[in-house]
Design a protein around this motif. Structure first.
Motif, PDB file in Angstrom:
ATOM      1  N   UNK A  31       6.738  -8.838  -4.927  1.00 54.08           N
ATOM      2  CA  UNK A  31       5.382  -9.000  -4.401  1.00 54.08           C
ATOM      3  C   UNK A  31       5.061  -7.932  -3.356  1.00 54.08           C
ATOM      4  N   UNK A  32       6.109  -7.387  -2.720  1.00 50.92           N
ATOM      5  CA  UNK A  32       5.893  -6.386  -1.681  1.00 50.92           C
ATOM      6  C   UNK A  32       5.284  -5.112  -2.263  1.00 50.92           C
ATOM      7  N   UNK A  33       5.731  -4.699  -3.450  1.00 51.84           N
ATOM      8  CA  UNK A  33       5.166  -3.479  -4.042  1.00 51.84           C
ATOM      9  C   UNK A  33       3.704  -3.698  -4.428  1.00 51.84           C
ATOM     10  N   UNK A  34       3.356  -4.939  -4.789  1.00 52.15           N
ATOM     11  CA  UNK A  34       1.957  -5.227  -5.106  1.00 52.15           C
ATOM     12  C   UNK A  34       1.078  -5.019  -3.883  1.00 52.15           C
ATOM     13  N   UNK A  35       1.572  -5.446  -2.720  1.00 53.47           N
ATOM     14  CA  UNK A  35       0.819  -5.255  -1.473  1.00 53.47           C
ATOM     15  C   UNK A  35       0.696  -3.771  -1.166  1.00 53.47           C
ATOM     16  N   UNK A  36       1.792  -3.027  -1.306  1.00 55.07           N
ATOM     17  CA  UNK A  36       1.798  -1.599  -0.975  1.00 55.07           C
ATOM     18  C   UNK A  36       0.831  -0.822  -1.872  1.00 55.07           C
ATOM     19  N   UNK A  37       0.919  -1.039  -3.187  1.00 54.52           N
ATOM     20  CA  UNK A  37       0.048  -0.313  -4.118  1.00 54.52           C
ATOM     21  C   UNK A  37      -1.415  -0.687  -3.894  1.00 54.52           C
ATOM     22  N   UNK A  38      -1.672  -1.969  -3.666  1.00 57.72           N
ATOM     23  CA  UNK A  38      -3.039  -2.418  -3.410  1.00 57.72           C
ATOM     24  C   UNK A  38      -3.611  -1.729  -2.175  1.00 57.72           C
ATOM     25  N   UNK A  39      -2.812  -1.636  -1.108  1.00 60.45           N
ATOM     26  CA  UNK A  39      -3.257  -0.958   0.115  1.00 60.45           C
ATOM     27  C   UNK A  39      -3.525   0.524  -0.136  1.00 60.45           C
ATOM     28  N   UNK A  40      -2.659   1.174  -0.928  1.00 66.40           N
ATOM     29  CA  UNK A  40      -2.848   2.597  -1.234  1.00 66.40           C
ATOM     30  C   UNK A  40      -4.174   2.831  -1.966  1.00 66.40           C
ATOM     31  N   UNK A  41      -4.465   1.991  -2.941  1.00 66.18           N
ATOM     32  CA  UNK A  41      -5.708   2.135  -3.698  1.00 66.18           C
ATOM     33  C   UNK A  41      -6.925   1.897  -2.812  1.00 66.18           C
ATOM     34  N   UNK A  42      -6.783   0.906  -1.926  1.00 68.68           N
ATOM     35  CA  UNK A  42      -7.892   0.614  -1.022  1.00 68.68           C
ATOM     36  C   UNK A  42      -8.139   1.761  -0.047  1.00 68.68           C
ATOM     37  N   UNK A  43      -7.076   2.364   0.489  1.00 65.58           N
ATOM     38  CA  UNK A  43      -7.222   3.494   1.403  1.00 65.58           C
ATOM     39  C   UNK A  43      -7.816   4.711   0.691  1.00 65.58           C
ATOM     40  N   UNK A  44      -7.453   4.891  -0.565  1.00 66.14           N
ATOM     41  CA  UNK A  44      -8.079   5.967  -1.350  1.00 66.14           C
ATOM     42  C   UNK A  44      -9.593   5.772  -1.405  1.00 66.14           C
ATOM     43  N   UNK A  45      -9.999   4.527  -1.661  1.00 60.74           N
ATOM     44  CA  UNK A  45     -11.441   4.256  -1.744  1.00 60.74           C
ATOM     45  C   UNK A  45     -12.126   4.523  -0.419  1.00 60.74           C
ATOM     46  N   UNK A  46     -11.439   4.209   0.679  1.00 59.47           N
ATOM     47  CA  UNK A  46     -12.020   4.477   2.003  1.00 59.47           C
ATOM     48  C   UNK A  46     -12.224   5.972   2.219  1.00 59.47           C
ATOM     49  N   UNK A  47     -11.221   6.779   1.856  1.00 60.92           N
ATOM     50  CA  UNK A  47     -11.345   8.233   2.020  1.00 60.92           C
ATOM     51  C   UNK A  47     -12.435   8.785   1.106  1.00 60.92           C
TER      52      UNK A  47
END
Length: 492
Positions: free
Chosen positions: A108-124
């Motif tokens: 489940x930890x990798x799901x959190x990490x990947x989700x955060x990465x995608x969200x930060x991409x959208x912010x940038x």
């Protein structure tokens, strides 16, 4: 999930790669050994197609995603092994071993990490899409905007002047008709024996000339009215509605961190002057109807043309009023002023509306009622009601410039209890990508017209826990960057 939302997410990594250097540096900071950028690049399409947000609260689902990730990496490893790319083989083996060591016991930890990465991409991506203009570009843009505003105001003023000139024509026609009426009645009072006298015959000729003049003047006034109404139609449909749509688009971008939007005061001035001119033409048409009571004749232009002109004026008034109710300030919790359009259940939020037609007769006369998802088609299984004062009157003292507005400051969304069958549909990903809207209804009763008004906020995301705020905000950014549609609740 609709195809439109899917296409937007599929292209995310391609958009990232096209960013300027300063934004690419921000992307570089997102990725490290927790989730190497090499994996993001190699498996871009597959990664964007997975439901990572649901997986970080669902261990079996997260385990399947992690296993599939390793399968995808192994496929790439086989491919580069055939190509004998020694460096890439070494890096992929190292990355696979790294990820297996980190996440094998806690997928489940990798799901959190990947989700955060995608969200930060959208912010940038959102930050990169904000229009950043230099001094010269800003100056040129401001000059063009000011020039367009001056042209619009000039057109509205010209229409206002034309309507006032027609007032003078109608007054002249009224005086001419009263004189004719007086002389005609005097003529009728002459005894039959005296009607053959020369003076009487001359008077009858004069009356005929006056009637011809009245007929000409009636046609002339109606022609001028038709021309002004056409100018009003063109101004409303080709200029004001376009400028209003542009203002709404600027408001969308401002909600997610773009430049502060302006221009509503200028639109209010134009909407108000146009409404006043329409009501003025409407009164003139009513006056022409009064003329018929005293005088009509074969071929009279008033009964032939007036009904159609009145219908056009009323149609324009209905359209103008129905477009004039706008959400000036989108829904926002006072606890998170930088995150509008994200609302938490049982937490107060505020929202402000303005009527762009500023008429003193309407002060405290228009009651606005707020509701949630009343007329919207939402795919959500969750249903909400608004608690607090959800009916308020519009007033001029609510607006700094004296316009008609109303602000709801104490609304709270409350989730209604759903049936047990729906509970399985709820999850983190669904909650933060469900779109809802706050709708508003009002009624204007003025000068014999009753006009129903409606307005809606931009789509909002309803959360029940502050931990959902980042993902909800990412959805708001993504929506408002990707579409100018004001209410596509099935976007995701």
């Amino acid at each position: 999930r609709p195809a439109g939302g899917r296409r937007a997410r599929m292209s995310q990594w391609n958009q990232v790669q096209q960013l300027e250097t300063k934004f690419l540096e921000q992307i570089d900071q997102i990725y490290d050994d927790k989730f190497p950028m090499e994996v993001r690049h190699l498996l871009a399409q597959w990664i964007e197609n997975q439901d990572w947000e649901s997986a970080y609260n669902n261990e079996p689902m997260a385990a399947i995603l992690l296993q599939n990730l390793f399968i995808k990496l192994d496929e790439h490893l086989d491919r580069v092994s055939q190509e004998k790319n020694l460096l890439l083989i070494h890096n992929l083996k190292r990355i696979r071993k790294l990820l297996q060591g980190k996440y094998h016991s806690n997928p489940m930890h990798i799901a959190v990490v990947v989700s955060n990465c995608l969200r930060e991409e959208r912010r940038v991506l959102a930050a990169a899409n904000m229009p950043l203009l230099g001094p010269l570009e800003k100056s040129l843009q401001n000059s063009l905007v000011l020039e367009r505003e001056r042209n619009t105001e000039h057109k509205v003023s010209a229409i206002k002047n034309s309507a006032q000139m027609i007032d003078q024509d109608v007054k002249y026609l009224e005086d001419l008709q009263e004189e004719f009426d007086f002389r005609y009645k005097t003529m009728q009072s002459v005894e039959q024996n005296d009607k053959n006298k020369v003076a009487v015959k001359q008077e009858m000729l004069m009356l005929q000339e006056m009637l011809n003049t009245i007929d000409f003047r009636r046609k002339e006034v109606l022609g001028k009215m038709a021309q002004v109404i056409k100018e009003m139609e063109d101004l409303m449909n080709n200029t004001l509605m376009e400028e209003l749509l542009e203002w709404k688009r600027r408001q969308q971008i401002a909600c997610i961190g773009g430049p502060l939007h302006s221009g509503l005061d200028q639109l209010q001035n134009c909407f108000t002057l146009l409404a006043e001119s329409l009501f003025q033409i409407r009164r003139q048409l009513e006056k022409l109807d009064e003329f018929l009571v005293k005088l009509t004749y074969d071929g009279d232009s008033i009964p032939l043309q007036r009904p159609h002109l009145l219908e056009r004026v009323n149609f324009l008034l209905y359209g103008l009023f129905q477009s004039s109710l706008v959400v000036e300030k989108q829904p926002c919790m006072p606890t998170h002023p930088q995150r509008p359009l994200v609302l938490k259940t049982l937490i107060q939020f505020s929202v402000k509306l303005r009527l762009l037609i500023k008429l003193p007769e309407l002060n405290y006369q228009i009651k606005v009622k707020a509701a949630i998802d009343r007329n919207a088609s939402t795919i959500s299984s969750r249903r909400f009601v608004l608690c607090g004062t959800h009916v308020k009157a519009m007033a001029m003292d609510e607006c700094a410039n004296g316009g008609l507005s109303v602000e709801f400051r104490h609304l709270q969304p409350k989730e209604m209890k759903s049936c047990a069958g729906n509970k399985g549909l709820e999850g983190p990903q669904m909650v933060t990508e469900e779109l809802h809207c706050i709708g508003f209804e009002a009624q204007v009763c003025l000068y014999g017209l009753t006009i129903e008004l409606e307005a809606s906020s931009l789509p909002v995301v309803m959360i029940s826990n502050v931990s959902q705020l980042p993902n909800a905000w990412a959805s708001i950014i993504w929506y408002n960057l990707s579409t100018s549609e004001p209410q596509n609740l099935a976007f995701f």
